[in-house]
Design a protein around this motif. Sequence first.
Motif, short mmCIF file in Angstrom:
data_model
loop_
_atom_site.label_atom_id
_atom_site.label_comp_id
_atom_site.label_asym_id
_atom_site.label_seq_id
_atom_site.Cartn_x
_atom_site.Cartn_y
_atom_site.Cartn_z
N VAL A 176 6.93 -0.41 7.45
CA VAL A 176 6.69 0.96 7.00
C VAL A 176 7.98 1.54 6.42
CG1 VAL A 176 6.01 3.29 7.69
CG2 VAL A 176 4.92 1.30 8.76
N LEU B 221 3.76 -0.78 3.92
CA LEU B 221 3.17 0.54 3.73
C LEU B 221 4.30 1.47 3.33
CD1 LEU B 221 0.91 2.72 4.04
CD2 LEU B 221 1.66 2.94 6.43
N THR C 31 -0.76 6.98 11.13
CA THR C 31 -0.81 5.92 10.12
C THR C 31 0.34 4.94 10.32
OG1 THR C 31 -1.84 7.47 8.59
CG2 THR C 31 -0.90 5.47 7.64
N ALA D 207 -0.04 0.93 11.22
CA ALA D 207 0.59 -0.10 10.39
C ALA D 207 1.49 -0.99 11.25
CB ALA D 207 1.39 0.56 9.27
N LEU E 209 -5.80 0.63 5.18
CA LEU E 209 -5.00 -0.44 5.78
C LEU E 209 -5.83 -1.70 5.99
CD1 LEU E 209 -2.87 1.56 8.37
CD2 LEU E 209 -1.96 0.10 6.56
N LEU F 264 0.88 -1.17 0.00
CA LEU F 264 0.00 0.00 0.00
C LEU F 264 0.92 1.22 0.00
CD1 LEU F 264 -2.68 1.58 0.34
CD2 LEU F 264 -2.44 1.22 2.82
#
Length: 173
Positions: free
Chosen positions: A101, A67, A90, A94, A59, A11
């Motif tokens: 991330v 992410l 965010t 995650a 998510l 994502l």
Amino acid sequence: MARIKKPVRILAVDPGLEEIGFVVLEDRDLVRYGVKRLRGSKLSHGLLQKGKVILRDLLERSSPHVLVLEKPTHKERKGNKVLRELIAHTKMLAKVRGVKVYEYDPCDARERVFAGRKPTKKHVAELIASYYPELSEYVPVKKRILWDKKDFYWLNVFDACTLALAYLGTNKK
């Protein structure tokens, strides 16, 4: 016995205070893309809450393994408390879900994807549309000074896609 390798779901998000562009890739395959608007609240608290809901939903729906976020680099974006808090929230969501991330400076991401060249946003959109023809209808056709809101709106998707491709180029399997 050979293991079957599961595709990595990515994502990538281009966070903003008006729109949030996103793409979901499975390895290099484009699964989903779009832009979410943060309209509806003039107050920073309302923007923050709406942004948190949108990103939590992305998510949950995409169930990514990774992410990738755009780092705010412009002075106004870097200093914006709401945007900083939205990004921090965010990242925390995650990490709680076990999602790795990564953050990229948008200029660095473009340079990683486009082999050290410094392409314009229009060139980036054209190249990405050559990889993903379903995005070709969103490439701006006019010169930048003639772009309309629709062009700027869809550039959020191309920015998010650039982030995902930068991740894939940096983290080769």
